[in-house]
Design a protein around this motif. Structure first.
Motif, mmCIF file in Angstrom:
data_model
loop_
_atom_site.group_PDB
_atom_site.id
_atom_site.type_symbol
_atom_site.label_atom_id
_atom_site.label_comp_id
_atom_site.label_asym_id
_atom_site.label_seq_id
_atom_site.Cartn_x
_atom_site.Cartn_y
_atom_site.Cartn_z
ATOM 1 N N LYS A 1 0.759 -1.066 0.005
ATOM 2 C CA LYS A 1 -0.023 -0.080 -0.091
ATOM 3 C C LYS A 1 0.766 1.266 -0.223
ATOM 4 C CE LYS A 1 -1.698 1.912 3.595
ATOM 5 N NZ LYS A 1 -2.758 2.219 4.765
ATOM 6 N N GLU B 1 3.938 1.411 -1.090
ATOM 7 C CA GLU B 1 4.925 1.343 -2.200
ATOM 8 C C GLU B 1 6.064 1.006 -1.548
ATOM 9 O OE1 GLU B 1 4.191 4.394 -5.008
ATOM 10 O OE2 GLU B 1 2.230 3.638 -5.172
ATOM 11 N N SER C 1 6.503 -4.114 -3.854
ATOM 12 C CA SER C 1 5.696 -3.796 -5.126
ATOM 13 C C SER C 1 5.519 -5.256 -5.683
ATOM 14 C CB SER C 1 6.584 -2.932 -5.958
ATOM 15 O OG SER C 1 7.649 -2.968 -6.499
ATOM 16 N N SER D 1 -8.386 2.748 1.752
ATOM 17 C CA SER D 1 -8.497 3.138 0.485
ATOM 18 C C SER D 1 -8.762 2.101 -0.687
ATOM 19 C CB SER D 1 -7.057 3.545 0.013
ATOM 20 O OG SER D 1 -6.946 4.153 -1.598
ATOM 21 N N GLU D 2 -9.647 2.514 -1.824
ATOM 22 C CA GLU D 2 -9.951 1.655 -2.807
ATOM 23 C C GLU D 2 -8.746 1.106 -3.550
ATOM 24 O OE1 GLU D 2 -13.177 1.437 -6.679
ATOM 25 O OE2 GLU D 2 -12.983 3.364 -5.176
ATOM 26 N N LYS D 3 -7.614 1.886 -3.599
ATOM 27 C CA LYS D 3 -6.416 1.280 -4.263
ATOM 28 C C LYS D 3 -5.903 0.274 -3.584
ATOM 29 C CE LYS D 3 -4.796 6.049 -5.159
ATOM 30 N NZ LYS D 3 -3.798 6.894 -5.054
ATOM 31 N N GLN E 1 -6.394 -2.983 -5.806
ATOM 32 C CA GLN E 1 -5.345 -3.634 -6.854
ATOM 33 C C GLN E 1 -4.276 -4.025 -6.559
ATOM 34 O OE1 GLN E 1 -7.200 -3.073 -9.760
ATOM 35 N NE2 GLN E 1 -8.767 -2.240 -8.379
ATOM 36 N N LYS E 2 -3.876 -4.125 -5.202
ATOM 37 C CA LYS E 2 -2.588 -4.870 -4.663
ATOM 38 C C LYS E 2 -2.653 -6.354 -4.579
ATOM 39 C CE LYS E 2 -1.226 -0.363 -4.350
ATOM 40 N NZ LYS E 2 -0.241 0.164 -5.135
#
Length: 177
Positions: free
Chosen positions: A118, A120, A123, A152-154, A157-158
């Motif tokens: 999250k 970074e 990765s 977070s919605e991000k 994607q992780k």
């Protein structure tokens, strides 16, 4: 590719998980990847590692000194002074992660890698191998936290939730950086 596997070391888990672990180990070996894991000789970890060892694939066990004399499975070992150092080695050596069914330790390792991703700091791809819907409640919990604004919605994607060995390894190979 060097794949770090997080998962149960318990011999008490249901056979469905061990059977999927064997399939995963066979496919990791077939694709000539290196397995990195906590060294456990039973449960999810042992099921995967033992299949890799049958095919003479490099299997690296990362073991804290306190577990030195337990039932372990690998053909290369790295001893660490403690669990914190072990977790760091498991992360740093990996090109990607498979989160397989496991207990508190597995969840701790997953959430640590996810948190670092999250921010970074990390990765590498994360595959949640959702055998028998094992992780469905946790994935739903993460999604609920996104819906309510706590995460977070991000974060969605992780990682990728997978249900088959092939899907799991295909995702990692496709995402390798």
């Amino acid at each position: 590719m060097k794949i770090t596997l997080y998962g149960a070391a318990s011999h008490q888990i249901d056979e469905v998980y061990k059977e999927e672990g064997k399939k995963l180990g066979k496919e990791i070996a077939k694709r000539n990847h290196t397995l990195i894991f906590g060294g456990g000789g039973e449960g999810m970890m042992g099921s995967v590692a033992n299949e890799c060892l049958k095919e003479d694939i490099e299997v690296i066990g990362i073991i804290p000194e306190l577990f030195r004399n337990q039932n372990l499975t690998f053909n290369k070992v790295i001893y660490t002074k403690d669990m914190k150092e072990r977790k760091k080695e498991l992360r740093e050596l990996a090109d990607g992660f498979i989160i397989s069914p496991g207990g508190i330790g597995t969840l701790d390792e997953f959430f640590e890698v996810l948190e670092l991703t999250k921010h970074e700091i990390e990765s590498k791809p994360i595959a949640i191998f959702n055998i028998n819907n094992y992780f469905t409640d946790i994935v739903n919990f993460i999604e609920k936290n996104v819906e309510t604004g706590f995460i977070s919605e991000k974060i969605l994607q992780k990682y990728k939730v997978t249900t088959t060995v092939e899907e799991t390894l295909n995702y990692l190979e496709k995402s390798e950086k």
